[in-house]
Design an enzyme around this catalytic site. Structure first.
Site, PDB file in Angstrom:
ATOM      1  NE  ARG A 170    -107.544   5.459 -10.761  1.00  0.00           N
ATOM      2  CZ  ARG A 170    -108.539   4.583 -10.767  1.00  0.00           C
ATOM      3  NH1 ARG A 170    -109.446   4.615 -11.743  1.00  0.00           N
ATOM      4  NH2 ARG A 170    -108.642   3.678  -9.821  1.00  0.00           N
ATOM      5  CE1 TYR A 205    -105.018   0.312 -10.698  1.00  0.00           C
ATOM      6  CE2 TYR A 205    -103.442  -0.329 -12.399  1.00  0.00           C
ATOM      7  CZ  TYR A 205    -104.722  -0.331 -11.898  1.00  0.00           C
ATOM      8  OH  TYR A 205    -105.710  -0.972 -12.586  1.00  0.00           O
ATOM      9  CG  ASP A 259    -118.004  -1.943 -14.284  1.00  0.00           C
ATOM     10  OD1 ASP A 259    -118.518  -2.491 -15.286  1.00  0.00           O
ATOM     11  OD2 ASP A 259    -116.782  -1.953 -14.062  1.00  0.00           O
ATOM     12  CG  ASP A 278    -112.579  -4.485 -15.763  1.00  0.00           C
ATOM     13  OD1 ASP A 278    -112.420  -3.893 -16.847  1.00  0.00           O
ATOM     14  OD2 ASP A 278    -113.061  -3.944 -14.748  1.00  0.00           O
ATOM     15  CG  ASP A 302    -115.179  -3.474 -11.685  1.00  0.00           C
ATOM     16  OD1 ASP A 302    -115.131  -4.004 -12.807  1.00  0.00           O
ATOM     17  OD2 ASP A 302    -114.348  -2.629 -11.299  1.00  0.00           O
TER      18      ASP A 302
END
Length: 290
Positions: A121, A123, A153, A158, A190
């Site tokens: 994966r 961006y 989540d 994060d 999240d």
């Protein structure tokens, strides 16, 4: 893709042959898009990698001093300011590979996330203008609900570090918390903590989000835009934010402390309990259940 599709004078035949070859063999592994270079990841000197190259799903990044990035690194540096946390970099500034700590694998290494089809994966919305990672010894418990009923989540908390310097993958950086935004991503809470590295040239000028806008005008809008729209280039719907305003430092630190307590519960060290044991996480590190 035939040559007669090419407007006169658009490209020399040899160049068009290369373009045709690329699109006919795009999945064969012979061509590498510019945004997905197979290069050295620029990892921190205190980390180690396995035999697989960066760009492969088998790539693993471990720390030399800690068994687990998630469980063994302290949430805060010792003797630091009250609003300073340890920030573990997963995705350095301007890197498009979607790297993340692996909660289920032994030793919780950092490796590349995968798409639904099993491919690595990346961006595609653009190159990140921030360093991205997480706060160790935190956990967004799905049973912790926000005011809208969205659960956590199931990941460490994060972080988006908005300094001007690229931080190496796997590095551990003291970072001053400025606030946080709550992203609602596919029905899950999240949260994204915003901080600035204590080694950044502007750190003495940026103590709050207001300072950030004064020193780097437009940064908050860029963060909101990225969080809402970064999946749209993959054909997915926009995300939403629980609120447009970044929270205060105090509110962000309360969130960090709460997720730290939830992590302690996960490891069996807190006063609360975790309602399910089928999370599949690797928790055997010395800092958790080891």
């Amino acid at each position: 893709v035939d040559a007669n599709c090419v407007p006169s004078g658009f490209m020399v035949p040899k160049g068009w042959d290369i373009v045709v070859d690329y699109y006919r063999n795009i999945d064969a592994g012979r061509w590498i898009p510019w945004s997905r270079p197979v290069v050295d990841p620029g990892a921190d000197s205190r980390t180690k990698v396995g035999e697989e190259k960066f760009g492969s799903l088998d790539f693993r990044l471990m720390h030399k001093d800690y068994e687990s990035f998630w469980h063994d690194i302290p949430m805060k540096p010792s003797g630091g300011e009250g609003n300073v946390i340890n920030f573990v970099t997963e995705i350095p500034l301007r890197m498009t590979a979607k790297m993340e700590v692996q909660k289920a694998l032994p030793n919780n290494p950092i490796s590349q996330d995968s798409n639904d089809d099993g491919s690595p994966r990346y961006y595609t919305y653009g190159t990140p203008f921030f360093n991205y990672g997480f706060i160790p010894q935190t956990w967004e418990d799905p049973n912790l609900k926000d005011s809208l009923g969205n659960g956590g989540d199931n990941d460490p908390l994060d972080v988006m570090e908005i300094g001007s310097r690229r931080l190496d993958m796997g590095s551990i950086t003291p970072c001053r918390v400025l606030g946080h935004l709550e992203l609602i991503d596919e029905g899950e809470m999240d949260n994204k903590v915003i901080c600035i590295s204590l080694s950044d040239p502007d750190v003495n000028s940026i103590l709050t989000m207001d300072d950030l806008e004064r020193v780097k005008p437009g940064t908050t809008d860029r963060l909101r835009d990225w969080l809402k729209r970064y999946k749209t280039s993959d054909g997915k719907a926009e995300n939403s934010l629980a609120g447009e305003d970044v929270t205060s430092v105090t509110e962000a630190m309360e969130l960090i402390d709460e997720t730290h307590q939830r992590w302690k519960n996960l490891c069996g060290k807190g006063t609360g309990t975790v309602s399910t044991e089928d999370h599949g996480f690797w928790l055997e590190a010395a800092g958790c259940k080891g």
